[in-house]
Design an enzyme around this catalytic site. Structure first.
Site, short mmCIF file in Angstrom:
data_model
loop_
_atom_site.label_atom_id
_atom_site.label_comp_id
_atom_site.label_asym_id
_atom_site.label_seq_id
_atom_site.Cartn_x
_atom_site.Cartn_y
_atom_site.Cartn_z
N GLU A 91 10.25 16.48 14.73
CA GLU A 91 10.41 16.07 13.32
C GLU A 91 9.65 17.20 12.50
O GLU A 91 8.43 17.05 12.54
CB GLU A 91 10.08 14.63 13.01
CG GLU A 91 10.62 14.48 11.57
CD GLU A 91 10.23 13.15 11.05
OE1 GLU A 91 9.13 12.47 11.37
OE2 GLU A 91 11.22 12.54 10.31
N CYS B 263 13.86 10.73 6.09
CA CYS B 263 13.93 10.43 7.57
C CYS B 263 15.35 10.49 8.04
O CYS B 263 15.45 10.61 9.19
CB CYS B 263 13.51 8.93 7.43
SG CYS B 263 14.47 7.82 6.55
N LYS C 67 0.94 -1.24 -0.06
CA LYS C 67 -0.11 0.04 0.05
C LYS C 67 0.72 1.23 -0.06
O LYS C 67 1.77 1.87 1.16
CB LYS C 67 -1.13 0.24 1.41
CG LYS C 67 -1.96 1.09 0.87
CD LYS C 67 -2.59 1.58 2.26
CE LYS C 67 -2.09 2.88 2.89
NZ LYS C 67 -1.67 4.11 1.90
N GLU D 151 10.34 1.55 10.39
CA GLU D 151 11.37 2.60 9.99
C GLU D 151 10.37 4.05 10.19
O GLU D 151 9.73 4.29 9.17
CB GLU D 151 11.92 2.53 8.63
CG GLU D 151 12.82 1.18 8.61
CD GLU D 151 13.61 1.13 7.21
OE1 GLU D 151 13.28 1.73 6.30
OE2 GLU D 151 14.37 0.11 7.36
P1 NAD Z 1 2.60 8.40 7.58
O1 NAD Z 1 2.79 7.46 8.64
O2 NAD Z 1 1.52 9.37 7.67
O3 NAD Z 1 2.11 7.30 6.42
C1 NAD Z 1 2.98 6.17 5.97
C2 NAD Z 1 2.00 5.30 5.36
O4 NAD Z 1 1.10 4.80 6.29
C3 NAD Z 1 0.92 5.82 4.26
O5 NAD Z 1 0.95 4.87 3.26
C4 NAD Z 1 -0.28 5.80 4.79
O6 NAD Z 1 -1.51 5.89 4.16
C5 NAD Z 1 -0.15 4.62 5.93
N1 NAD Z 1 -0.93 4.89 7.12
C6 NAD Z 1 -1.41 5.90 8.05
N2 NAD Z 1 -2.28 5.38 8.92
C7 NAD Z 1 -2.42 4.14 8.93
C8 NAD Z 1 -2.86 3.18 9.52
N3 NAD Z 1 -3.71 3.72 10.70
N4 NAD Z 1 -2.81 1.97 9.33
C9 NAD Z 1 -2.11 1.49 8.54
N5 NAD Z 1 -1.34 2.33 7.52
C10 NAD Z 1 -1.70 3.77 7.92
O7 NAD Z 1 3.96 8.86 7.06
P2 NAD Z 1 4.26 9.90 5.90
O8 NAD Z 1 4.02 11.37 6.25
O9 NAD Z 1 3.79 9.40 4.55
O10 NAD Z 1 5.86 9.84 5.85
C11 NAD Z 1 6.62 10.58 6.60
C12 NAD Z 1 7.28 9.93 7.75
O11 NAD Z 1 7.79 8.78 7.15
C13 NAD Z 1 8.18 10.96 8.40
O12 NAD Z 1 8.24 10.54 9.80
C14 NAD Z 1 9.66 10.28 8.02
O13 NAD Z 1 10.67 10.42 9.07
C15 NAD Z 1 9.22 8.74 8.00
N6 NAD Z 1 10.10 7.96 7.14
C16 NAD Z 1 10.87 7.12 7.73
C17 NAD Z 1 12.12 6.34 7.06
C18 NAD Z 1 13.08 5.53 7.89
O14 NAD Z 1 13.69 4.72 7.06
N7 NAD Z 1 13.01 5.42 8.98
C19 NAD Z 1 12.19 6.61 5.80
C20 NAD Z 1 11.40 7.62 5.18
C21 NAD Z 1 10.52 8.10 5.65
#
Ligand code: NAD
Length: 503
Positions: A396, A299, A190, A265
């Site tokens: 962040e 990230c 997804k 992650e």
């Molecule tokens: P997010 O957590 O809002 O969304 C990520 C994914 O999770 C999306 O596909 C979203 O639809 C899904 N999602 C949201 N709520 C959910 C739920 N209740 N159940 C299942 N899936 C759900 O994150 P974002 O805003 O898309 O991305 C930014 C974040 O990602 C930042 O915090 C960043 O640091 C982190 N990130 C971490 C890494 C790493 O390797 N540590 C890499 C890239 C991004």
């Protein structure tokens, strides 16, 4: 689909125009869309609507999981050599279409071409790396005892869910999907709702490369609906998730009833620590690169700059000059260094930290405003006079925004670097080898780079401590997550079996 080069906005729009609109799902080798509600997908550089995507209906999520479940036994039983050959074909096809993929990332993720052209190629490298390891993925150990020969083997855990964010959608997805497939798992992916298009290219490519139907499926949709159902589904055995820390907590709760294995992650507030004895030229280059590349939506971005007091003013003056000169603009322009933020909601979040910074007493030395009239551009921003307790030093922000904090000596540097909820990456710059070792040892982070920006080496572990994650990617760590380890104990027939019920 034919290969398109070179990439331009028109070419990327043409790629998207060939996809179904609204964009649906890819289940059991077929393009599917019947049930859920459509939502708009925006172009970050213009604010216009690129198209729509469907939020998967519960039946569609269930169908994707059923396809992955049905395809699992034969995919898991396929020899590692055959999986290797298929995954190399996926890599070849990604490489052949790298410009097209990069163009789609520029269009719907708003990331600059100079970074995306490399990210698409890195996606292919991820497939190659894990393809080469597929034949040995099941290998285990021989652990003899006096009465038994113990032999371990590994088996793919089953159908897995891969849930990814929008910041570098294609590359991050391959990082999870390639090892899962190489291990013998089947996948339901997804992608993030704000950037769904490159995920469609990936699943189509994998299918064209010859992956059997159902081995790799993709569903679009919102986190709270599609994502939730996927993570609660009893037939999904593990969840590989990349995203925000609070979403990780939600997914852990959602997966609790079915005892899901999770790999997270999550977010970061990564420090770059610059000592006075460092190569300041290289440290400056790395500090600028690690926060302003990828629009700060990274990230592992170094969003906190800890500078030793004795060089603080001189280093920050040079930093200000560099930040002012960053080229903000069209993601497709190869000269662009900073593109737009992903979405108006994210722009609002980043913008809200300007008032937070002022209220807490920091100085906005550079930037602090929206850039341009259209799209979601934000000026590269530098906060100085930062202090440890401020929200801009703790939270962040995930935009092109850097907080500078002075420190006084090694102990102060370590204390400040560690004094946040996160522990993903840390960068430290020093010309003193002993100090570099001491500080690297004391930093509470999953990854520490010494005198370097973030340079990924696939055999090494990638992941975070504290609120930054659970588990590690890369090398064999990935296989450990996607596989179950089994011990087989073979008796020599020499030990006494306890005899009960004997008269
Ligand atoms: P997010 O957590 O809002 O969304 C990520 C994914 O999770 C999306 O596909 C979203 O639809 C899904 N999602 C949201 N709520 C959910 C739920 N209740 N159940 C299942 N899936 C759900 O994150 P974002 O805003 O898309 O991305 C930014 C974040 O990602 C930042 O915090 C960043 O640091 C982190 N990130 C971490 C890494 C790493 O390797 N540590 C890499 C890239 C991004």
């Amino acid at each position: 689909m034919e290969t398109m080069m070179p990439s331009s906005r028109e070419a990327a729009l043409a790629t998207v125009a060939r996809m179904p609109n609204p964009l649906g799902h890819f289940i059991a080798g077929e393009s599917v869309a019947a049930g859920g509600q459509p939502f708009d997908v925006l172009e970050p550089a213009t604010g216009g609507v690129i198209g729509q995507a469907f939020d998967a209906s519960p039946d569609e999520v269930d169908a994707a999981v059923a396809a992955a479940r049905d395809a699992f036994p034969s995919w898991a039983a396929l020899s590692g050599e055959k999986r290797k050959a298929l995954l190399h074909r996926v890599a070849n096809m990604i490489e052949a279409r790298a410009d097209e993929i990069a163009g789609v990332e520029c269009l719907d993720a708003g990331q600059a071409w100079r970074f995306m052209s490399k990210a698409a190629v890195r996606g292919a490298e991820n497939f190659r790396f894990f393809a080469d390891r597929a034949p040995a993925a099941r290998d285990g150990q021989s652990l003899p005892s006096s009465d038994h020969l113990n032999v371990t083997t590994r088996h793919p855990i089953g159908p897995v869910a891969v849930i990814t964010p929008w910041n570098t959608p294609f590359m991050l997805s391959t990082w999870k999907i390639a090892p899962a497939l190489a291990a013998g798992c089947t996948v339901v992916h997804k992608p993030a709702e704000w950037s769904p298009y490159s995920a469609r290219l990936l699943v189509e490519i994998a299918h064209e490369a010859g992956l059997p139907a159902g081995v790799f499926n993709a569903v679009n949709g919102l986190g709270e609906t599609t994502g939730r159902r996927l993570t609660e589904h009893p037939d999904i055995k593990a969840i590989a998730f990349v995203g925000e820390s609070k979403t990780g907590s939600a997914i852990m709760r959602q997966g609790a009833d079915t005892l899901k294995r999770v790999h997270f992650e999550l977010g970061g507030k990564n420090p770059v620590v610059v000592f006075a004895d460092a190569d300041l030229e290289r440290a400056l280059d790395a500090a600028v690169f690690m926060i302003y590349s990828l629009n700060g939506q990274r990230c592992t971005s170094s969003s906190r700059l800890l500078v030793e007091q004795s060089i603080h003013d001189q280093f920050v003056a040079r930093l200000e000059e560099r930040v002012k000169q960053l080229k903000v603009g069209d993601p497709f322009d190869p000269a662009t260094e900073v593109g737009p933020l992903i979405h108006p909601r994210h722009l609002e979040k980043v913008q809200s930290y300007m008032a937070v910074a002022r209220d807490d007493g920091a100085t906005i030395a550079v930037g602090g405003e929206r850039h341009g009239e259209s799209g979601y551009f934000f000026q590269p921003t530098l906060f100085t006079q930062g202090r440890q307790h401020m929200r801009i030093a703790q939270e962040e922000i995930f935009g092109p925004v850097l907080t500078v904090i002075p420190f006084d000596g090694e102990a102060d540097a370590v204390a400040k670097a560690n004094d946040v909820a996160y522990g993903l990456a840390a960068y430290l710059w020093s010309g003193d080898g002993g100090r570099a070792l001491r500080v690297a040892n004391a930093l509470n982070a999953g990854m520490v780079w010494v005198n370097s920006d973030n340079v990924r080496h696939l055999p090494t572990p990638f992941g975070g401590t504290k609120a930054s994650g659970i588990g590690r990617d890369g090398g064999d760590w990935s296989f450990d997550f996607y596989m179950e380890t089994k011990n087989i104990a073979l008796a020599y027939g020499t030990h006494n079996v306890p005899r009960l019920g004997v008269a």
